[in-house]
Design an enzyme around this catalytic site. Sequence first.
Site, PDB file in Angstrom:
ATOM      1  N   GLU A 256       1.292  -1.555   0.120  1.00  0.00           N
ATOM      2  CA  GLU A 256       0.131   0.012  -0.092  1.00  0.00           C
ATOM      3  C   GLU A 256       0.994   0.712  -0.110  1.00  0.00           C
ATOM      4  O   GLU A 256       1.780   1.809   1.265  1.00  0.00           O
ATOM      5  CB  GLU A 256      -0.789   0.083   1.782  1.00  0.00           C
ATOM      6  N   CYS A 290      -1.913   9.666   3.076  1.00  0.00           N
ATOM      7  CA  CYS A 290      -0.838   9.357   1.708  1.00  0.00           C
ATOM      8  C   CYS A 290      -2.481   9.227   0.221  1.00  0.00           C
ATOM      9  O   CYS A 290      -1.668   9.588  -0.786  1.00  0.00           O
ATOM     10  CB  CYS A 290      -1.361   7.651   1.201  1.00  0.00           C
TER      11      CYS A 290
HETATM   12  P1  NAD Z   1       8.644   4.794   4.025  1.00  0.00           P
HETATM   13  O1  NAD Z   1       8.644   4.162   3.453  1.00  0.00           O
HETATM   14  O2  NAD Z   1       9.965   5.424   3.901  1.00  0.00           O
HETATM   15  O3  NAD Z   1       8.555   3.756   5.317  1.00  0.00           O
HETATM   16  C1  NAD Z   1       8.022   2.639   5.985  1.00  0.00           C
HETATM   17  C2  NAD Z   1       8.151   2.400   6.195  1.00  0.00           C
HETATM   18  O4  NAD Z   1       8.840   1.291   5.539  1.00  0.00           O
HETATM   19  C3  NAD Z   1       8.750   2.123   7.751  1.00  0.00           C
HETATM   20  O5  NAD Z   1       8.818   1.510   8.661  1.00  0.00           O
HETATM   21  C4  NAD Z   1      10.614   2.155   7.022  1.00  0.00           C
HETATM   22  O6  NAD Z   1      11.567   1.586   8.449  1.00  0.00           O
HETATM   23  C5  NAD Z   1      10.063   0.862   5.987  1.00  0.00           C
HETATM   24  N1  NAD Z   1      11.461   0.777   5.115  1.00  0.00           N
HETATM   25  C6  NAD Z   1      12.173   1.734   5.017  1.00  0.00           C
HETATM   26  N2  NAD Z   1      12.719   1.338   3.724  1.00  0.00           N
HETATM   27  C7  NAD Z   1      12.767   0.823   3.894  1.00  0.00           C
HETATM   28  C8  NAD Z   1      13.524  -0.594   2.709  1.00  0.00           C
HETATM   29  N3  NAD Z   1      14.328  -0.635   2.403  1.00  0.00           N
HETATM   30  N4  NAD Z   1      12.859  -2.329   2.887  1.00  0.00           N
HETATM   31  C9  NAD Z   1      12.004  -2.490   4.509  1.00  0.00           C
HETATM   32  N5  NAD Z   1      11.522  -1.448   5.125  1.00  0.00           N
HETATM   33  C10 NAD Z   1      12.270  -0.443   4.945  1.00  0.00           C
HETATM   34  O7  NAD Z   1       7.151   5.383   4.137  1.00  0.00           O
HETATM   35  P2  NAD Z   1       7.433   6.856   5.171  1.00  0.00           P
HETATM   36  O8  NAD Z   1       8.278   7.827   5.060  1.00  0.00           O
HETATM   37  O9  NAD Z   1       6.834   6.726   6.598  1.00  0.00           O
HETATM   38  O10 NAD Z   1       5.243   7.129   5.251  1.00  0.00           O
HETATM   39  C11 NAD Z   1       5.319   8.218   3.531  1.00  0.00           C
HETATM   40  C12 NAD Z   1       4.722   7.077   2.749  1.00  0.00           C
HETATM   41  O11 NAD Z   1       4.248   6.195   3.114  1.00  0.00           O
HETATM   42  C13 NAD Z   1       3.733   7.760   1.725  1.00  0.00           C
HETATM   43  O12 NAD Z   1       4.491   8.166   0.629  1.00  0.00           O
HETATM   44  C14 NAD Z   1       2.409   7.772   1.537  1.00  0.00           C
HETATM   45  O13 NAD Z   1       1.957   7.939   0.773  1.00  0.00           O
HETATM   46  C15 NAD Z   1       2.421   5.972   1.960  1.00  0.00           C
HETATM   47  N6  NAD Z   1       1.216   6.339   2.428  1.00  0.00           N
HETATM   48  C16 NAD Z   1       0.406   5.199   1.789  1.00  0.00           C
HETATM   49  C17 NAD Z   1      -0.594   4.480   2.701  1.00  0.00           C
HETATM   50  C18 NAD Z   1      -1.484   3.843   1.928  1.00  0.00           C
HETATM   51  O14 NAD Z   1      -2.313   3.342   2.454  1.00  0.00           O
HETATM   52  N7  NAD Z   1      -1.311   3.254   0.856  1.00  0.00           N
HETATM   53  C19 NAD Z   1      -0.424   4.754   3.738  1.00  0.00           C
HETATM   54  C20 NAD Z   1      -0.150   6.114   4.469  1.00  0.00           C
HETATM   55  C21 NAD Z   1       1.117   6.415   4.449  1.00  0.00           C
END
Ligand code: NAD
Length: 489
Positions: A256, A290
């Site tokens: 997501e 998001c």
């Molecule tokens: P992010 O991708 O930086 O981090 C999200 C999670 O992924 C964190 O727990 C992080 O530690 C982990 N992570 C980061 N890199 C990783 C990797 N290489 N391997 C495994 N895990 C990893 O996102 P963010 O900045 O925390 O959140 C914002 C983003 O999330 C925005 O793009 C937003 O649109 C999206 N989002 C989507 C939804 C949805 O339901 N579609 C909901 C909320 C947020």
Amino acid sequence: MATTAPALFGPEILDGKLYSGGWTAAGERLVTREPATGETLAEVGAAGPDDVRRAAQAAAEAQPAWGGADPHERAAVLLRAAEVLQANADELVSWIIRETGSIPPKADFEIDLATSELREAAALAPRVRGEAIPQPDGTLSIAQRVPIGVVGVITPWNVPLVLGMRSVAPALALGNAVVLKPDPNTPVAGGLSFARIFEEAGLPEGVLHVLPGGADAGQALCSAPEVGMVSFTGSTAAGRKVGATCGEHLKKVALELGGKSSFIVLEDADLDAAASSGAWGSFLHQGQICMASGRHLVHEKVAAEYLEKLAAKAANLPVGNPAAEQVALGPLINERQFEKVSSIVSDTIAAGAQVLAGGEGNAPYFPATVLAEMRPDMRGWREEIFGPVAPVMTFSDDDEAIALANDTEYGLSNAVFTSDLARGRRIAGSLRSGMAHINDQTIHDDARVPFGGVGASGNGGRFGGEANLEEFTQWRWTTERATPARYPF
Ligand code: NAD
């Protein structure tokens, strides 16, 4: 909300601990800070790849007993968890406000929706079914949904209680063990609060592990052989890496991801209502959602009036520390996010966008910003900003609005404002996205609906209601013969 419940978090729990087979001291510490003040809120345990691997093994050992338990027993744990959450709502609201920088109504919304996720999941537990496939020779041939085993859950910081609960609750209800890795910005609201809630609810030890940590811990979850599925919510960039590692290890992954949702205003719309919805869609939680309305598409006949109303609203939204004063916008989550929003906005202004409100922040705060005279090549139009910014462009007919809205790799949520429902339905039906709303803005969630996006917003997985039965279980086929089979040789 009850206020008499004992505190979920005593100081001993938040003192460098992880939740993995009970509360255990971690080798490293992770400091969680309040974005508004920079103040340290707690030092929790920080998990590394070894902690994740150990947790995955322990979860795999605990899962068969939990998966084999009476579904009504599992449902009862989920229902008790909902009660614990409600009874401790005040304490959790305070954590959400202080750790994520959100205003109180958004924190209340998280409590309500997370409670619904638990109750929906409880209702699902006894509903797992299978089917008997007729066989002419009398063989009993059965296909049934069974737990996946261990489900890894990786979550972001922006709506941490809900985004964790929408996977943790159904995964547990359907008989899986769970390893949850919350974002390091929100290890309490997005992580250790789950541990305390389910501990109080009587979930058997070892079935849920909570390991705050960074990308390396997340990758370890994707490669751990005991983890059968990873449920990831976060950015598209990180989602691609998670998807690649899960693909390499041949495991199911639900992604997501980000969005660039369009809010379309037709010339027959109620403009006061549209401006109010548009402001909410772009500025709620400082735009760090998001489904935020990342593009406003307004019919040229009403654009001037709409812009005037939207800019007036934006200019009047108070910004500040939501834990200390009544504000509409709190701080951005951290310095990195502030720099990103500032850079996209200043590049977009330099490229010719007109600033009608806001435009420049003072870290960690960024005011509600309205940008007009947008062109499709501008950064503010193409990129997910994840800040309180409403970029506005005009269109002259429905086809142009649809083409502009669909001109993005994302496809999460779109919205159309119009007094002609049939026309709104036609346009909504042509928008490429997992979700669409008519006469409302783009940010909506409901524990009973299949939530998710298409394109760069996700890989087709859906969370919520009936969709969870599919998402968090898998098919298994078994046959039984009353007499042994005989073959020609
Ligand atoms: P992010 O991708 O930086 O981090 C999200 C999670 O992924 C964190 O727990 C992080 O530690 C982990 N992570 C980061 N890199 C990783 C990797 N290489 N391997 C495994 N895990 C990893 O996102 P963010 O900045 O925390 O959140 C914002 C983003 O999330 C925005 O793009 C937003 O649109 C999206 N989002 C989507 C939804 C949805 O339901 N579609 C909901 C909320 C947020």
